[in-house]
Design an enzyme around this catalytic site. Structure first.
Site, PDB file in Angstrom:
ATOM      1  N   ASN A   9       0.861  -1.196   0.000  1.00  0.00           N
ATOM      2  CA  ASN A   9       0.000   0.000   0.000  1.00  0.00           C
ATOM      3  C   ASN A   9       0.890   1.237   0.000  1.00  0.00           C
ATOM      4  O   ASN A   9       1.482   1.575   1.020  1.00  0.00           O
ATOM      5  CB  ASN A   9      -0.885  -0.046   1.259  1.00  0.00           C
ATOM      6  CG  ASN A   9      -1.698   1.222   1.454  1.00  0.00           C
ATOM      7  OD1 ASN A   9      -1.837   2.031   0.539  1.00  0.00           O
ATOM      8  ND2 ASN A   9      -2.239   1.395   2.650  1.00  0.00           N
ATOM      9  N   LYS A  11       0.003   4.248  -0.211  1.00  0.00           N
ATOM     10  CA  LYS A  11      -0.676   5.411   0.382  1.00  0.00           C
ATOM     11  C   LYS A  11      -0.517   6.637  -0.544  1.00  0.00           C
ATOM     12  O   LYS A  11      -0.460   6.460  -1.761  1.00  0.00           O
ATOM     13  CB  LYS A  11      -0.154   5.690   1.792  1.00  0.00           C
ATOM     14  CG  LYS A  11      -0.163   4.430   2.658  1.00  0.00           C
ATOM     15  CD  LYS A  11       0.048   4.708   4.110  1.00  0.00           C
ATOM     16  CE  LYS A  11       0.174   3.400   4.854  1.00  0.00           C
ATOM     17  NZ  LYS A  11       0.166   3.563   6.299  1.00  0.00           N
ATOM     18  N   HIS A  98      -9.239   0.763   5.578  1.00  0.00           N
ATOM     19  CA  HIS A  98      -7.932   1.030   6.188  1.00  0.00           C
ATOM     20  C   HIS A  98      -8.138   1.983   7.372  1.00  0.00           C
ATOM     21  O   HIS A  98      -8.991   2.878   7.323  1.00  0.00           O
ATOM     22  CB  HIS A  98      -6.982   1.641   5.150  1.00  0.00           C
ATOM     23  CG  HIS A  98      -5.566   1.684   5.632  1.00  0.00           C
ATOM     24  ND1 HIS A  98      -5.121   2.652   6.514  1.00  0.00           N
ATOM     25  CD2 HIS A  98      -4.521   0.874   5.395  1.00  0.00           C
ATOM     26  CE1 HIS A  98      -3.840   2.431   6.781  1.00  0.00           C
ATOM     27  NE2 HIS A  98      -3.445   1.352   6.122  1.00  0.00           N
ATOM     28  N   GLU A 100      -6.621   4.484   8.292  1.00  0.00           N
ATOM     29  CA  GLU A 100      -6.500   5.913   7.953  1.00  0.00           C
ATOM     30  C   GLU A 100      -7.797   6.432   7.325  1.00  0.00           C
ATOM     31  O   GLU A 100      -8.170   7.586   7.512  1.00  0.00           O
ATOM     32  CB  GLU A 100      -5.291   6.131   7.030  1.00  0.00           C
ATOM     33  CG  GLU A 100      -3.991   5.924   7.800  1.00  0.00           C
ATOM     34  CD  GLU A 100      -2.820   5.434   6.972  1.00  0.00           C
ATOM     35  OE1 GLU A 100      -2.859   5.487   5.737  1.00  0.00           O
ATOM     36  OE2 GLU A 100      -1.840   4.969   7.591  1.00  0.00           O
ATOM     37  N   GLU A 170      -4.889  -5.313  11.019  1.00  0.00           N
ATOM     38  CA  GLU A 170      -3.876  -4.271  11.163  1.00  0.00           C
ATOM     39  C   GLU A 170      -4.085  -3.532  12.486  1.00  0.00           C
ATOM     40  O   GLU A 170      -4.880  -2.580  12.549  1.00  0.00           O
ATOM     41  CB  GLU A 170      -3.996  -3.263  10.015  1.00  0.00           C
ATOM     42  CG  GLU A 170      -3.782  -3.864   8.643  1.00  0.00           C
ATOM     43  CD  GLU A 170      -3.259  -2.823   7.686  1.00  0.00           C
ATOM     44  OE1 GLU A 170      -2.173  -3.037   7.141  1.00  0.00           O
ATOM     45  OE2 GLU A 170      -3.896  -1.786   7.510  1.00  0.00           O
ATOM     46  N   GLY A 176       2.861   2.068  10.791  1.00  0.00           N
ATOM     47  CA  GLY A 176       3.772   3.190  10.586  1.00  0.00           C
ATOM     48  C   GLY A 176       4.502   3.625  11.838  1.00  0.00           C
ATOM     49  O   GLY A 176       5.124   4.677  11.863  1.00  0.00           O
ATOM     50  N   SER A 216       3.936  -2.386  10.350  1.00  0.00           N
ATOM     51  CA  SER A 216       5.395  -2.357  10.484  1.00  0.00           C
ATOM     52  C   SER A 216       6.068  -3.688  10.131  1.00  0.00           C
ATOM     53  O   SER A 216       7.032  -4.086  10.776  1.00  0.00           O
ATOM     54  CB  SER A 216       5.792  -1.902  11.885  1.00  0.00           C
ATOM     55  OG  SER A 216       5.333  -0.581  12.112  1.00  0.00           O
TER      56      SER A 216
HETATM   57  C1  PEP Z   1      -0.537  -0.011   6.338  1.00  0.00           C
HETATM   58  O1  PEP Z   1      -0.663   1.193   6.180  1.00  0.00           O
HETATM   59  O2  PEP Z   1      -1.432  -0.779   5.940  1.00  0.00           O
HETATM   60  C2  PEP Z   1       0.652  -0.496   7.007  1.00  0.00           C
HETATM   61  C3  PEP Z   1       0.666  -1.727   7.439  1.00  0.00           C
HETATM   62  O3  PEP Z   1       1.690   0.406   7.147  1.00  0.00           O
HETATM   63  P1  PEP Z   1       3.167   0.096   7.738  1.00  0.00           P
HETATM   64  O4  PEP Z   1       3.646  -1.171   7.081  1.00  0.00           O
HETATM   65  O5  PEP Z   1       3.971   1.286   7.352  1.00  0.00           O
HETATM   66  O6  PEP Z   1       3.006  -0.069   9.200  1.00  0.00           O
END
Ligand code: PEP
Length: 254
Positions: A9, A11, A98, A100, A170, A176, A216
């Site tokens: 992703n 973003k 997601h 966000e 998640e 992040g 992460s």
């Molecule tokens: C995400 O935004 O779906 C995500 C898992 O981000 P990151 O890998 O940066 O934690």
């Protein structure tokens, strides 16, 4: 056997030239170095979809996804993008829910139920995201929160429809932040979601649905997380913007 999937992703990152460079590097590395059958999904911003689709060409290992879609087929919704438009640009996956989108754009489970249905009607595979914030985990309410998210957004689906959904767990506190859930924490929640699916549909249906972990994931921790019995791959944010890191994450399945 469940499909193993590693989805990147991007973003709101990468100009078109940057995105094309990143995608070309990933495509070449995957073709040359990856020895497993995991499906790789590149998920760039909407406006790069066609450009990246043209680079992917006929690669059998790499698919294209989008980061969101609207819950209507078409109409006066300035700035929005429909599922049919995504399909017409070559996308076969769409991320829905997601954290966000939930946090910054107010997306609710009720809205996500509509989006998931619409995506499926248009032959897009939803990657439905669920996961708890830190305070919810600290209060010990993480399973009940995820239970509600999955039930409200997905359990109106028929058995045929749910089979076509990919779920991504998640934990918001791991996105992040550099803090990864431990492999045990990931496995525990994935097994919980699979039990929920089994109770609502059947064991056979639950066993057929891919559940990805996101938060992460890095080359250093991917192998341990992906080796858990109920973890079928990853949704990768930050590390998907570096072709070498992303490819090394995919190689965790080798
Ligand atoms: C995400 O935004 O779906 C995500 C898992 O981000 P990151 O890998 O940066 O934690």
């Amino acid at each position: 056997m469940r499909k193993q999937i590693v989805a990147g992703n991007w973003k709101m990152n990468c100009t078109l030239p940057e995105g094309k460079k990143l995608a070309s590097e990933v495509i070449h590395m995957v073709e040359d170095e990856v020895n497993n059958n995991a499906e790789v999904v590149l998920i760039p911003p909407f406006i790069h979809l066609t450009g990246i689709f043209n680079l992917i060409g006929s690669s059998s290992k790499i698919s294209l996804g989008a980061q969101n879609c609207h819950q209507s087929q078409s109409g006066a919704y300035t700035g929005e993008v429909s599922a049919a438009m995504l399909v017409s640009c070559g996308a076969t996956y769409v991320i829905l829910g997601h954290s966000e989108r939930r946090e910054f754009f107010g997306e609710t489970d009720e809205l996500l139920a509509e989006k998931v249905s619409f995506a499926l009607e248009n032959n897009l595979t939803p990657i439905f995201c669920c996961g708890e914030r830190l305070e919810v985990r600290e209060a010990g309410d993480h399973e009940s929160l995820v239970d509600t998210q999955v039930e409200k957004a997905l359990f109106g689906l028929s058995e045929d429809q749910i089979r076509k959904v990919v779920i991504a767990y998640e934990p918001v506190w791991a996105i992040g932040t550099g803090k990864t859930a431990s492999a045990e924490q990931a496995q525990e929640m994935h097994a919980f979601i699979r039990e929920q699916l089994s109770a609502k549909y059947s064991r056979e249906v639950a066993d057929s649905i891919s559940i990805l972990y996101g938060g992460s994931v890095k080359p250093e921790n991917a192998k341990e997380i992906f080796s858990q019995p109920d973890v079928d791959g990853g949704l990768i944010g930050g590390a998907s913007l570096k072709s070498r890191d992303f490819t090394n994450i995919i190689k965790a399945f080798d």
